[in-house]
Every structure is written in structure tokens, then in C-alpha cells.
Scaffold this motif. Structure first.
Motif, PDB file in Angstrom:
ATOM      1  N   LEU A  97      -0.448  12.745   7.127  1.00 54.18           N
ATOM      2  CA  LEU A  97      -1.065  13.045   5.840  1.00 54.18           C
ATOM      3  C   LEU A  97      -1.090  14.547   5.631  1.00 54.18           C
ATOM      4  CD1 LEU A  97      -4.107  10.609   6.167  1.00 54.18           C
ATOM      5  CD2 LEU A  97      -2.183  10.321   4.594  1.00 54.18           C
ATOM      6  N   GLU A 122      -9.751   3.485   0.936  1.00 56.07           N
ATOM      7  CA  GLU A 122      -9.669   4.945   0.873  1.00 56.07           C
ATOM      8  C   GLU A 122     -11.014   5.548   0.502  1.00 56.07           C
ATOM      9  OE1 GLU A 122      -6.784   7.214   1.413  1.00 56.07           O
ATOM     10  OE2 GLU A 122      -6.592   5.401   2.612  1.00 56.07           O
ATOM     11  N   THR A 181       7.014  16.028   0.618  1.00 58.84           N
ATOM     12  CA  THR A 181       6.176  14.833   0.549  1.00 58.84           C
ATOM     13  C   THR A 181       6.971  13.642   0.006  1.00 58.84           C
ATOM     14  OG1 THR A 181       5.364  15.466  -1.641  1.00 58.84           O
ATOM     15  CG2 THR A 181       4.065  16.167   0.269  1.00 58.84           C
ATOM     16  N   ARG A 211      -0.232  -4.001   2.629  1.00 55.73           N
ATOM     17  CA  ARG A 211      -1.649  -3.646   2.582  1.00 55.73           C
ATOM     18  C   ARG A 211      -2.405  -4.478   3.613  1.00 55.73           C
ATOM     19  NH1 ARG A 211      -5.987  -5.709  -0.056  1.00 55.73           N
ATOM     20  NH2 ARG A 211      -4.622  -7.173  -1.158  1.00 55.73           N
ATOM     21  N   PHE A 224       0.858  -1.184   0.000  1.00 57.75           N
ATOM     22  CA  PHE A 224       0.000   0.000   0.000  1.00 57.75           C
ATOM     23  C   PHE A 224       0.892   1.231   0.000  1.00 57.75           C
ATOM     24  CE2 PHE A 224      -2.119   3.316   2.594  1.00 57.75           C
ATOM     25  CZ  PHE A 224      -3.169   3.601   1.734  1.00 57.75           C
ATOM     26  N   ARG A 225       0.692   2.095  -0.958  1.00 64.05           N
ATOM     27  CA  ARG A 225       1.491   3.316  -1.082  1.00 64.05           C
ATOM     28  C   ARG A 225       0.625   4.522  -0.767  1.00 64.05           C
ATOM     29  NH1 ARG A 225       3.374  -0.272  -4.836  1.00 64.05           N
ATOM     30  NH2 ARG A 225       5.663  -0.405  -5.078  1.00 64.05           N
ATOM     31  N   GLN A 226       1.180   5.411   0.027  1.00 63.95           N
ATOM     32  CA  GLN A 226       0.420   6.595   0.423  1.00 63.95           C
ATOM     33  C   GLN A 226       1.352   7.791   0.534  1.00 63.95           C
ATOM     34  OE1 GLN A 226      -1.381   6.715   4.431  1.00 63.95           O
ATOM     35  NE2 GLN A 226      -3.330   7.132   3.414  1.00 63.95           N
ATOM     36  N   THR A 227       0.904   8.927   0.051  1.00 70.83           N
ATOM     37  CA  THR A 227       1.706  10.147   0.130  1.00 70.83           C
ATOM     38  C   THR A 227       1.644  10.716   1.540  1.00 70.83           C
ATOM     39  OG1 THR A 227       1.294  10.665  -2.192  1.00 70.83           O
ATOM     40  CG2 THR A 227       2.044  12.469  -0.785  1.00 70.83           C
ATOM     41  N   ARG A 228       2.810  10.906   2.122  1.00 73.97           N
ATOM     42  CA  ARG A 228       2.905  11.471   3.474  1.00 73.97           C
ATOM     43  C   ARG A 228       3.808  12.696   3.452  1.00 73.97           C
ATOM     44  NH1 ARG A 228       0.720   8.468   7.990  1.00 73.97           N
ATOM     45  NH2 ARG A 228      -0.563   6.834   7.053  1.00 73.97           N
ATOM     46  N   THR A 270       6.455   8.999  -0.724  1.00 70.05           N
ATOM     47  CA  THR A 270       5.548   7.853  -0.768  1.00 70.05           C
ATOM     48  C   THR A 270       5.931   6.858   0.311  1.00 70.05           C
ATOM     49  OG1 THR A 270       5.227   8.100  -3.152  1.00 70.05           O
ATOM     50  CG2 THR A 270       4.640   5.976  -2.176  1.00 70.05           C
TER      51      THR A 270
END
Length: 451
Positions: free
Chosen positions: A379, A319, A305, A312, A294-298, A307
């Protein structure tokens, strides 16, 4: 000290076979007895037996590390005189073993002490002195920090503040002038003075005189929130002692040391657990056929920022369901956490129980976007809602674990999380990082606050 005597002797006995030195000889007995004396002496010289450091902060552990350096350096002197490589080898092997042993003993003793303090034993009886507002703040801090080992038995405020303090729910036992006599009446072990207008001018000096010979600790709260000891020093200026507060360091050689430590520990860790990573990836894939990672921008250092990677642990449409869950749980706040989140998969529940879903972030650490220890990466939507003081969390590289991890994790409120993160930001040291990593293991095993 007795445990350090045994640790010093055990370290030498463990090192002797490595150096092919036989047991039972007079030389061996002399070496072992010498270690029994030398190792506690090295810790004493490094200020490792000061009562004020026992069970609080990292000074106790830092003293052991200083003793290791001191003992190795001192061991080099007779080696140079006698030109004996055996002495050097013995120091290089036995002293680090003694250091590890003493740290382990202190850690076990600290855990035992904290258990007793949570049960109300082995705590200092403290009287808090100052204005109504200042004593309320300090009393609140000491009450929510049982590991400080302090039990507030009452407060003393100016006569004009007595009614206000009692209305605030404080246990007022007297005014400022009554403190010395109340110490004996309540069998207090310490007096904590707040940095308020009520205790300025000559009050603190006169109180210190009155406490002389009473065997009572005088503690002064400087009023600097989340600034710890290593940054504060008493320095005389023209005969006047002033509290010098160093600026926090976010750049330079300290950041280089932190980065080098991250690379060394993470690189070795990834190699060791690579079979586990492969097995977990296979389990996630077989669960529902979806993506493994699971990739999420932080948001990271200085607001940049990146990834962030995780195994996952939720269904692929998680989401999309977030807004609906937020609407049904308006009180959750900035960091969305649900104990029974319906988006979590069967395998995901297992991963989260032991924080295994976080392991791919080791590759974030290797890339430099994260560190092993630091505030959790937020986030962008969370950052947009930050108050000004909370933005200081972005002054350091975000971490895989941190003070929040070893202090309750998801059980903490947003305010407590920010407070712990700011404490880390303001007072970072390599020793603190190592201590947090050590405590993280036990927090994960205990599954404290994980969901």
C-alpha cells in the motif's frame, strides 16, 4: 547418481511406445543401457553432483536443466551422421522426461534432507571465525536458516574480543590462532570466516594452508548481504584474485523473458481454472450480496500505482474498520495481518485458508501490472514508512507469490519479509522463479502462515 541411472532408463522406456519401438529387442536393450550411462554422465558434466550444491540453493536444479540442453545437443550429432530422425525424436521426448524425473527426485530428496536437518541430523559442525560483531551476525544467520545444514558449535575471535563476544552470548571456544587445533578437538566439518578486519591480510591464507589435508571445508563470508552466487565470481587481476560482483539486472532481455514466461503460464492457467473462478465468484456473491471483486490501489514497479484485484473476503465496510483495528493492535507494524480478523466473511475464511482470494490477480499478471513471482505489492501508506533499503523492493514488478510465500507468509516479521524480498530483487533468475512457483503449491496446500 543411482536414482539418475533409473530415471534415464525409465525415460527411454516411456518414450519407446510413443516412437513405436518394440520392447525386448537387442536394439531396445542397448538404448536403455546407453541411457543409464549417458544421463548421469550428462548431469556430472553439468556439475550436478557437487556436494556443496546438495540441498542448498538452485544450482542443483540448474545443473539438471543444463544436462537436458547438453543431452539434446549431443543426441543431434549421431542423428546428423546417421540421418536418423528416430534418434532426434527419442532425444526430444526422453531427455525432457529424464530432466523432470531427476528434478522430482532431487526435490523429494531435498525435502527429506531438510526434515533431517531440522531434527539436527546430517548437518555440518561449523566454527565461525572473525571479530565479535561479525561472528555474531553470521552465527545469527546460520542459526535461523536450518536449511543451510550448518550447526555452529562455537566461535573464535581475537583475544581482545573474547570478553565482548561472551557478553553478547556467543559460545567462544578460542582465539584466532587456535582454530586449526580446535577443528580436531571439536570434530568440526567446516570453518566459516567472516569478512572482518581481524581476518584480513595474511590470516585467511595461513588458515587455508593449515587446513590442507584436514578434510575440512573453508567457507568465506564476503560481507555482501543478500547477494548470491550467480552474481559473484573470482577473477584474477594482475595475479591478484578479486571477488567480482556483477550489478543486478532489472531491464533488458531478462525482463522480456520474465514477461513472456508470465504470459505463457498465466494464460494457460486462467483457461484451466476458469470454472473454478466462476464458482468462487458465485460463492462470494451469494454470501452477502456484495461485490465479488475487491479493488485496491497498490504500489508497483518503480513506485507507480495500479489497481490490484482480489476476491472479496471481507465485509463491505472492512476498510472503514481498519483504523479502529490498528489502534487496538499497535504492534502489528507495516503490513496489517490479524489471525482472527473480525472483518473476514465466512466464505472469505475459506478463500484465505487456501489463498484462493488471490486468484483474480492472475488478470493483473496478464495486464503487466504484476508478475507471477516478486515482492508483494504494498500500500502507499506502507511505502511512505519504508526505510531506504526497503525501497529496493520497488525495483522489480510485484508478484502473486515470492520468497515470503514459501518461507512462512504471515508468520514472518516485517524485517524477515524485507530481507527475503531484497534477496529476490538482488538475485533474480528464471530458475529461481520456477522454483518459487513449485514451492508455492506446497506452501498453499500446507496452509503455512495463511490467514
Amino acid at each position: 547418481m543411482g536414482s539418475d541411472v533409473l530415471v534415464g532408463m525409465a525415460a527411454v522406456l516411456l518414450a519407446l511406445p510413443v516412437l513405436d519401438i518394440p520392447f525386448g529387442t537387442v536394439k531396445t536393450v542397448i538404448i536403455v543401457l546407453g541411457a543409464a550411462l549417458a544421463w548421469p554422465l550428462a548431469i556430472a558434466i553439468s556439475r550436478g553432483y557437487e556436494r556443496s550444491n546438495i540441498g542448498v540453493g538452485d544450482d542443483e536444479m540448474r545443473a539438471v536443466m543444463r544436462a537436458v540442453v547438453f543431452a539434446v545437443a549431443v543426441g543431434a550429432v549421431p542423428a546428423a551422421i546417421t540421418e536418423s530422425l528416430g534418434v532426434v525424436a527419442l532425444s526430444v521426448i526422453a531427455v525432457p522426461l529424464a530432466g523432470l524425473g531427476s528434478i522430482a527426485v532431487r526435490f523429494a530428496a531435498r525435502k527429506n534432507l531438510h526434515r533431517q536437518q531440522r531434527a539436527g541430523r546430517n548437518v555440518r559442525r561449523v566454527i565461525v571465525v572473525g571479530s565479535a560483531y561479525a561472528t555474531a551476525d553470521l552465527t545469527s544467520v546460520l542459526t535461523r536458516e536450518p536449511h543451510a545444514g550448518m550447526n555452529v558449535i562455537g566461535v573464535c575471535v581475537p583475544r581482545s574480543d573474547v570478553a565482548r563476544a561472551r557478553d553478547a552470548g556467543l559460545a567462544v571456544i578460542g582465539d584466532l590462532d587456535q582454530v586449526p587445533e580446535l577443528i580436531h578437538a571439536y570434530a568440526a566439518d567446516a570453518v566459516a570466516v567472516t569478512g572482518s578486519d581481524a581476518t584480513r591480510h595474511n590470516y585467511l591464507r595461513e588458515l587455508s594452508w593449515a587446513l590442507e589435508g584436514a578434510g575440512v571445508e573453508l567457507l568465506v563470508h564476503p560481507g555482501l548481504v543478500e547477494v548470491a552466487g550467480p552474481r559473484m565470481h573470482i577473477r584474477p587481476y594482475v595475479g591478484l584474485p578479486l571477488l567480482h560482483v556483477e550489478q543486478p539486472h532489472f531491464t533488458g532481455w531478462r525482463r522480456f523473458v520474465k514477461r513472456a514466461t508470465d504470459l505463457a503460464l498465466t494464460g494457460a492457467g486462467v483457461l484451466v481454472i476458469s470454472p473454478l473462478l466462476a464458482a468462487l465468484a458465485l460463492a462470494v456473491k451469494l454470501n452477502d450480496g456484495g461485490p465479488v471483486i475487491f479493488r485496491q490501489t497498490r504500489v508497483g514497479l518503480d513506485g507507480s500505482t495500479f489497481t490490484m484485484l482480489k476476491f472479496r473476503s471481507m465485509h463491505v465496510d472492512a476498510e472503514a474498520k481498519l483504523a479502529e483495528l490498528r489502534a487496538g493492535n499497535p504492534d502489528i507494524g507495516h503490513m496489517f495481518k490479524m489471525e482472527d480478523d473480525p472483518r473476514i466473511t465466512r466464505v472469505g475464511k475459506f478463500l484465505r485458508k487456501f489463498s484462493l482470494d488471490e486468484l483474480p490477480q492472475l488478470f493483473n499478471v496478464l495486464s503487466g501490472s504484476m508478475s507471477l513471482v516478486g515482492p508483494r505489492p504494498p500500500l502507499q501508506s506502507e511505502v511512505d514508512g519504508y526505510e531506504d533499503h526497503a525501497r529496493r523492493r520497488l525495483l522489480v514488478t510485484p508478484g502473486l507469490t515470492g520468497l515470503w510465500q514459501v518461507s512462512g507468509r504471515s508468520l514472518l516479521s516485517w524485517e524477515e519479509t524485507v530481507r527475503l524480498d531484497l534477496r529476490y530483487v538482488e538475485n533474480w533468475t528464471l530458475t529461481l522463479d520456477l522454483l518459487i512457483l513449485w514451492k508455492t503449491f506446497f506452501a498453499v496446500v500446507a496452509r503455512r502462515g495463511a490467514y
